[in-house]
Design an enzyme around this catalytic site. Structure first.
Site, PDB file in Angstrom:
ATOM      1  N   CYS A  49       0.826  -1.204   0.000  1.00 41.14           N
ATOM      2  CA  CYS A  49       0.000   0.000   0.000  1.00 41.14           C
ATOM      3  C   CYS A  49       0.861   1.256   0.000  1.00 41.14           C
ATOM      4  O   CYS A  49       1.366   1.683   1.042  1.00 41.14           O
ATOM      5  CB  CYS A  49      -0.932  -0.004   1.212  1.00 41.14           C
ATOM      6  N   CYS A  69      -0.536   4.117   2.133  1.00 40.89           N
ATOM      7  CA  CYS A  69      -0.359   3.963   3.585  1.00 40.89           C
ATOM      8  C   CYS A  69       1.093   4.197   3.992  1.00 40.89           C
ATOM      9  O   CYS A  69       1.362   4.805   5.020  1.00 40.89           O
ATOM     10  CB  CYS A  69      -0.727   2.559   4.052  1.00 40.89           C
ATOM     11  N   ASP A  70       2.024   3.654   3.219  1.00 34.99           N
ATOM     12  CA  ASP A  70       3.405   3.572   3.688  1.00 34.99           C
ATOM     13  C   ASP A  70       4.402   4.426   2.899  1.00 34.99           C
ATOM     14  O   ASP A  70       5.539   4.618   3.336  1.00 34.99           O
ATOM     15  CB  ASP A  70       3.883   2.108   3.624  1.00 34.99           C
TER      16      ASP A  70
END
Ligand code: NAP
Length: 356
Positions: free
Chosen positions: A170, A173-174
């Site tokens: 992701c 997200c990261d």
């Protein structure tokens, strides 16, 4: 609007479970005419329609189910540009919040708990979380799908793997993590997700490689063009990752061994991040084989409807759709599931309180 990050380590999950236990809530049993499992566009749309039909649905939105927060995949998506009604795009998180509020407004009861198992052997059905059992005359399964992972040396979560130490599924997200800043990064895949992840990562990485196993992309033309026209993206065609290795003593990803599947040549690619974007698999494990699934694990529904192999259990969204897999089609089948369920409940003479 500030984005809320729901992805986190399992520790808070355990903490919440302990807190609930401490409150003595364990073992609570509730009855309902309709239980919806899932909180993406399909689940919330089913709940909105069911609530407006005065079925007083209970919806389980999950708590870090499959490592994603309530609301599912949309909560980690970049702005959604193709959901009708939002000409300027909308953040996935915001879209889900709006759907959730709409479901609540008409009387849906929402629990932030993950369904761990179900009992569809007899009607009324049973739906279990760690904290409660819901007895329902009808159930809508709308649990969506989760990202697929690859297996090669260095790909795991253990001490010898780099998962979460340079590898992720992701980018949203990261991707902003310091270990990826101004470093070369790679994405595996050739679909829309891979294009999206690669484009997103150009904000952070010095360069982004797309590693794809074939010589053409599966992605839509618009997404391909966006990726291919970026000066910071380079495609490694006909290529697969055969190994990931670390950098120094920090135990983070340092690079990849990449094999050209045409020539057989293996080359070294120094990257600090690897993002896997090779599609998804349906979230059906908790069903324990009680619904008919196809060979890829998707719930089988009767064509043109949301009826599953068990009468009174309906499926909507990506958990039963491996072809279209869009938020808008998920919402459409969520609506169908609520209408199918309402019809079924009328047929069996289900009434409020009657399953008591
Ligand atoms: P996808 O369309 O199924 O693409 C998966 C890609 O990963 C394919 O290119 C596939 O290669 C590759 N792949 C699969 N297994 C692999 C393996 N074991 N090793 C290496 N590569 C592998 O999945 P997706 O990109 O996640 O998209 C899923 C759905 O969501 C699609 O319908 C897509 O349109 C939609 N989506 C839309 C948007 C958007 O509109 N903005 C964004 C994201 C996703 P092959 O090409 O060789 O099969």
């Amino acid at each position: 609007m500030a984005r809320i990050r729901f992805r986190c380590d399992p520790a808070p999950k355990r903490l919440v479970s302990l807190l609930h236990k401490a409150r003595g809530l364990i073992g609570l049993t509730m009855k309902t005419r309709l239980c919806v499992i899932g909180s993406g566009p399909a689940g919330h749309t089913a709940a909105i329609y069911a609530a407006r039909a005065e079925l007083k649905p209970i919806l389980f939105e999950g708590w870090m189910a499959n490592d994603v927060g309530p609301g599912g995949q949309y909560t980690t998506a970049p702005p959604i540009e193709n959901f009708p009604g939002f000409p300027d795009g909308i953040l996935g998180r915001e879209l889900i919040d709006r759907c959730r509020n709409q479901a609540l407004r008409f009387g849906t009861q929402i629990f932030t708990e993950t369904v761990t198992k179900v009992d569809f052997s007899a009607s009324p059905f049973k739906v279990f979380t760690d904290l409660r059992t819901v007895i329902a005359d009808a159930v809508v399964v709308a649990t969506g799908a989760l990202v697929k992972r690859l297996s090669f040396p260095g790909s795991g979560d253990g001490p010898k793997g780099f998962w979460k130490r340079g590898m992720s599924a992701c980018a949203v997200c990261d991707g902003a993590a310091p270990i990826f800043r101004n470093k070369p990064l790679a994405v595996i895949g050739g679909g829309d997700s891979a294009m999206e992840e690669a484009i997103y990562l150009t904000k952070y990485g010095s360069k982004v490689y797309i590693i794809h196993r074939r010589d053409t992309f599966k992605a839509s033309k618009i997404m391909q063009n966006r990726a291919l026209s970026s000066p910071n993206i380079e495609v490694l065609w006909n290529s697969v990752v055969v190994e990931a290795y670390g950098e120094g003593e920090r135990g983070v990803l340092g690079g990849l061994k990449v094999e050209n599947v045409v020539s057989g040549e293996v080359s070294d690619l120094k990257v600090s991040g690897l993002f896997i974007a090779i599609g998804r698999e349906p979230a059906t494990k908790f069903l324990g084989g009680q619904l008919e699934l196809d060979s890829d694990g998707y719930v089988v529904t009767k064509p043109g409807s949301t009826h599953t192999s068990v009468q009174g259990v309906f499926a909507a969204g990506e958990v039963q759709d491996k072809k279209y897999r869009q938020g808008i089609t998920a919402a459409g089948t969520g609506c169908m599931a609520a209408l199918d369920a309402e019809h079924y409940l009328q047929e069996i003479g289900s009434q409020e309180g009657k399953s008591d």
